[in-house]
Design a protein around this motif. Structure first.
Motif, PDB file in Angstrom:
ATOM      1  N   GLN A 145      37.908  43.032  49.544  1.00  0.00           N
ATOM      2  CA  GLN A 145      39.171  42.835  50.379  1.00  0.00           C
ATOM      3  C   GLN A 145      38.800  43.252  51.839  1.00  0.00           C
ATOM      4  O   GLN A 145      39.556  42.670  52.846  1.00  0.00           O
ATOM      5  N   TRP A 152      38.356  38.583  49.756  1.00  0.00           N
ATOM      6  CA  TRP A 152      39.559  38.758  48.684  1.00  0.00           C
ATOM      7  C   TRP A 152      40.670  38.964  49.444  1.00  0.00           C
ATOM      8  O   TRP A 152      40.894  40.034  50.009  1.00  0.00           O
ATOM      9  N   HIS A 161      44.038  38.397  49.067  1.00  0.00           N
ATOM     10  CA  HIS A 161      45.351  38.998  48.558  1.00  0.00           C
ATOM     11  C   HIS A 161      45.109  39.268  47.096  1.00  0.00           C
ATOM     12  O   HIS A 161      44.495  38.624  46.379  1.00  0.00           O
ATOM     13  N   LEU A 162      45.906  40.246  46.597  1.00  0.00           N
ATOM     14  CA  LEU A 162      45.808  40.776  45.456  1.00  0.00           C
ATOM     15  C   LEU A 162      47.272  41.174  44.906  1.00  0.00           C
ATOM     16  O   LEU A 162      47.695  42.087  45.373  1.00  0.00           O
ATOM     17  N   ASN A 182      45.933  39.775  37.185  1.00  0.00           N
ATOM     18  CA  ASN A 182      46.466  39.546  38.693  1.00  0.00           C
ATOM     19  C   ASN A 182      46.342  38.187  39.335  1.00  0.00           C
ATOM     20  O   ASN A 182      45.584  37.479  38.539  1.00  0.00           O
ATOM     21  N   SER A 232      45.216  36.337  42.552  1.00  0.00           N
ATOM     22  CA  SER A 232      44.702  36.560  43.991  1.00  0.00           C
ATOM     23  C   SER A 232      44.376  35.455  44.709  1.00  0.00           C
ATOM     24  O   SER A 232      44.219  34.412  44.253  1.00  0.00           O
TER      25      SER A 232
END
Length: 96
Positions: free
Chosen positions: A35, A40, A42-43, A52, A54
Motif C-alpha cells: 500500500q 495496492w 485500496h483495501l 477482501n 482490493s
C-alpha cells in the motif's frame, strides 16, 4: 493498469494457531508495504467473511501475479481478478 482483486482466505482448520498468527502478521506487513508503494491502492474487508476486495495499480497481469504470489496467505486464497479501465463519465482525474 488497474485491477480489482477479490481474495477469499480459507485457512485449513487443523493448522497450528501459532502458525496462523505468524502468517497473519507477515501478511499484514506485506499488505501495508504494498500500500505504501502505491501498488495496492485500496483495501476493503468484505463484512462477514475472511475476504477482501482490493484495487491494485501495477504494470501488467504478470506483475499482479508476481505480487499476489508473494502474499504469505496466498496458498490459502481463492483469488478473482478483474481488469479495470477508466470510465469516460468519471469526474476523477486520478483513477486511470
Amino acid at each position: 493498469m488497474l485491477f480489482q482483486v477479490e481474495m477469499d482466505v480459507q485457512i485449513p482448520l487443523g493448522l497450528a494457531p501459532e502458525v496462523v498468527e505468524q502468517l497473519k502478521k507477515t501478511e499484514r506487513e506485506r499488505a501495508q508495504e504494498l500500500q505504501k508503494t502505491g501498488e495496492w491502492r485500496h483495501l476493503w474487508r468484505i463484512a462477514g467473511r475472511y475476504a477482501n476486495v482490493s484495487i491494485f495499480d501495477v504494470a501488467s497481469n504478470e506483475a499482479l501475479h508476481d505480487i499476489l504470489s508473494t502474499l504469505p496467505l496466498f496458498p490459502f486464497m481463492r483469488v478473482s481478478v478483474t481488469p479495470l479501465c477508466r470510465h469516460p463519465s468519471s469526474v476523477r482525474s486520478d483513477d486511470s
